[in-house]
Scaffold this active site. Structure first.
Site, mmCIF file in Angstrom:
data_model
loop_
_atom_site.group_PDB
_atom_site.id
_atom_site.type_symbol
_atom_site.label_atom_id
_atom_site.label_comp_id
_atom_site.label_asym_id
_atom_site.label_seq_id
_atom_site.Cartn_x
_atom_site.Cartn_y
_atom_site.Cartn_z
ATOM 1 C CD GLU A 63 36.239 44.173 41.708
ATOM 2 O OE1 GLU A 63 35.242 43.862 42.417
ATOM 3 O OE2 GLU A 63 36.542 43.561 40.669
ATOM 4 N NE ARG A 67 37.600 43.714 34.225
ATOM 5 C CZ ARG A 67 36.317 43.519 34.499
ATOM 6 N NH1 ARG A 67 35.403 44.072 33.743
ATOM 7 N NH2 ARG A 67 35.956 42.772 35.510
ATOM 8 C CE LYS A 151 33.661 38.816 40.590
ATOM 9 N NZ LYS A 151 34.485 39.886 39.996
HETATM 10 C C1 3PG Z 1 33.056 42.609 36.669
HETATM 11 O O1 3PG Z 1 33.253 43.045 35.534
HETATM 12 O O2 3PG Z 1 33.882 42.149 37.430
HETATM 13 C C2 3PG Z 1 31.713 42.571 37.146
HETATM 14 O O3 3PG Z 1 31.173 41.500 36.519
HETATM 15 C C3 3PG Z 1 30.908 43.783 36.857
HETATM 16 O O4 3PG Z 1 29.797 43.370 36.187
HETATM 17 P P1 3PG Z 1 28.694 44.387 35.773
HETATM 18 O O5 3PG Z 1 29.332 45.326 34.774
HETATM 19 O O6 3PG Z 1 27.635 43.540 35.129
HETATM 20 O O7 3PG Z 1 28.245 45.080 37.012
#
Ligand code: 3PG
Length: 231
Positions: A63, A67, A151
């Site tokens: 994924e 961002r 999710k």
């Molecule tokens: C995201 O940013 O979509 C997920 O929440 C990833 O979270 P994490 O950095 O805590 O794994």
């Protein structure tokens, strides 16, 4: 896809053929490995190297979050140059982004939540969407639109594994990817649950290793993650 067929029988009124196909695709990619890496990357060359390391370590579905300024370029580069990768787009928030990630070669989309406008746009397009949920009501609304795969976000602060365990009895049809605060240490708590197919997390592609071009380090993290067991 015995599981998906069972759900088609139960919820055939809400799951048309197109949605059925999309849910089947989601099931396939959620079962491809126990972890979907969530990556934040801004350099297509690094994105390709990172994705090769993740695939080599056993994590094909990746994924790429929208961002960074060049997230779409990173997504296209992975789609074009990384054999065995299943590139997806994360943090997809609106119809314009759906169109952009489709063009960039995404095979799936992930969103932190689910607005009506986003769901309508996803219905119109070809890509499966894994929408974010954090409550029983949100899951039920998605179920009414034919969604089975969702999710759970942000997993650790929204209730963690005990919360998902509590949902599994009244809402058994939902197959969930908890994301947010998931780590190698707590992933087994989630993966042990009957309603969790995989987890998502950024820990397998940390910024420090990407900055340092430490692809061996990322492959090692991916290997540890891909060895996690379900059930
Ligand atoms: C995201 O940013 O979509 C997920 O929440 C990833 O979270 P994490 O950095 O805590 O794994």
């Amino acid at each position: 896809m015995a599981f998906a067929f069972r759900n088609l029988l139960l919820y055939g009124d809400t799951m048309n053929k197109k949605q059925f196909d999309k849910q089947s695709q989601l099931e396939g990619l959620m079962m491809a490995a126990p972890v979907i890496p969530v990556v934040i990357v801004d350099d297509p060359k690094k994105a390709v190297q990172m994705a090769r390391a993740l695939v080599a370590g056993g994590l094909p579905a990746i994924e790429v979050t929208l961002r960074t300024a060049r997230a779409l370029d990173c997504l296209s580069a992975i789609a074009a140059d990384v054999e065995g990768a299943i590139p997806g787009a994360g943090t997809v928030l609106d119809a314009a982004q759906i169109a952009a990630v489709e063009k960039a070669g995404a095979k799936f989309m992930v969103s932190p939540g689910a607005s009506s406008k986003l769901l309508n746009a996803a219905d119109d397009g070809p890509l499966p969407l894994l929408p974010g949920t954090a409550t029983a009501s949100e899951m039920m609304e998605l179920g009414e639109r034919g969604y089975v795969h969702v999710k759970f976000f942000p997993a650790s602060v929204a209730g963690g594994a005990p919360y998902l365990k509590a949902l599994s009895s009244p809402l058994p049809r939902f197959k969930i990817c908890p994301t947010g605060g998931v780590s190698l240490a707590n992933a087994p708590d989630y993966l042990a649950l009957p309603n969790v197919l995989c987890v998502g997390g950024s820990w397998v592609a940390p910024k420090k290793l990407i900055d340092e071009d430490d692809w061996g380090g990322i492959e090692k993290l991916a290997r540890e993650a891909s060895a996690l067991k379900r059930g």
